[in-house]
Design an enzyme around this catalytic site. Sequence first.
Site, PDB file in Angstrom:
ATOM      1  N   HIS A 122      77.353  77.854 -20.522  1.00 26.03           N
ATOM      2  CA  HIS A 122      77.374  78.382 -19.152  1.00 26.03           C
ATOM      3  C   HIS A 122      78.804  78.694 -18.712  1.00 26.03           C
ATOM      4  CE1 HIS A 122      74.952  78.422 -15.156  1.00 26.03           C
ATOM      5  NE2 HIS A 122      75.911  79.342 -15.134  1.00 26.03           N
TER       6      HIS A 122
ATOM      7  N   GLU B 276      70.907  71.784 -17.302  1.00 23.91           N
ATOM      8  CA  GLU B 276      72.354  71.810 -17.557  1.00 23.91           C
ATOM      9  C   GLU B 276      73.038  70.674 -16.809  1.00 23.91           C
ATOM     10  OE1 GLU B 276      72.632  76.689 -17.999  1.00 23.91           O
ATOM     11  OE2 GLU B 276      73.402  75.703 -16.198  1.00 23.91           O
TER      12      GLU B 276
ATOM     13  N   ARG C  27      69.969  82.814 -15.840  1.00 26.45           N
ATOM     14  CA  ARG C  27      69.511  81.448 -15.599  1.00 26.45           C
ATOM     15  C   ARG C  27      68.604  81.020 -16.757  1.00 26.45           C
ATOM     16  NH1 ARG C  27      73.149  81.084 -12.761  1.00 26.45           N
ATOM     17  NH2 ARG C  27      73.284  80.499 -10.553  1.00 26.45           N
TER      18      ARG C  27
END
Length: 316
Positions: free
Chosen positions: A284, A263, A234
Amino acid sequence: MSQPQIVFLDRDTLPVPVHRPASPHQWIEYPASSVAQAAERLGGAAVAITNKVPITAEVLAAAPLLKLVAVAATGYNIIDLDACRARGVAVCNIRDYAIHGVAEHTLMLLLALARQLPAYRADVQDGAWQRAPGFCHFGAPMRDLAGLRLCLIGAGALGQATAHLARAFGMDVRFVERRGADTVRDGYLDFDSALASADVLSLHCPLTDDTRNLIDAAALARMKPGALLLNTARGGLVDEAALLAALQTGHLGGAGIDVLHEEPPRRGNPLLDVSLPNLIVTPHVAWASEQTMQRLAGQLTDNIDAFLKGEPRNLV
């Protein structure tokens, strides 16, 4: 009796087929939803599916029929768990679906940094090999993984899978005890010793109040000069401004990052404003192979079906 309504708030975040639950239900899906839209769209829902749409106390207050929040991910920091528990709303998540993908992505970042892949690719594109006096071009110094110490923060399925791959490369793998822990488990290193001795530090822990900005300026300063930092967990685990400073001063040897604090980074990010050969940022996607996403989708359906049958699973 009306069938329970299942509302998928951000269907476009899972670009693979999602089989509908076998139990009788009404299915409604939206490509994406804001928090305000979620409050409106969950008004008649018994089950809410969310990947990245926060389920706040305000959203829950607008959803009187809600019985389950099915998170289409492992991390559930976007869910107000206290508010869910106060209203009797169950929360379930996805588990152990991305073991291979995330571990492979972590090793990809590590190999690219250790072998200086971005730097050598740039050299070839700039004609450095073509101008070399000998048969090869000697550029940025490379390192073998064999013999390097890899310290892993997080010893769950993803950390264990990464450790397994790293050992195959001959790395000295150690797990890291929680910061500030009174005792250190057998086979673990305490937090400060890990920072000081790691050639590579890799993050595989959840984002909580205790781990937010776990790798801050002070932690980076304690890291071994030239060490590599990997984060496929994260973004909030790392102070991004401090990380950039550590890279720019040369204290840190490199960083491979698949996650950012915000994000998508619509307001920008310091790690995206620079072009450094020892910084790799991917969007990601460590979890996003077709096989991995399909496993997630299957487990999501199974979680909902189990709940509707009165046999809840993967509750948090």
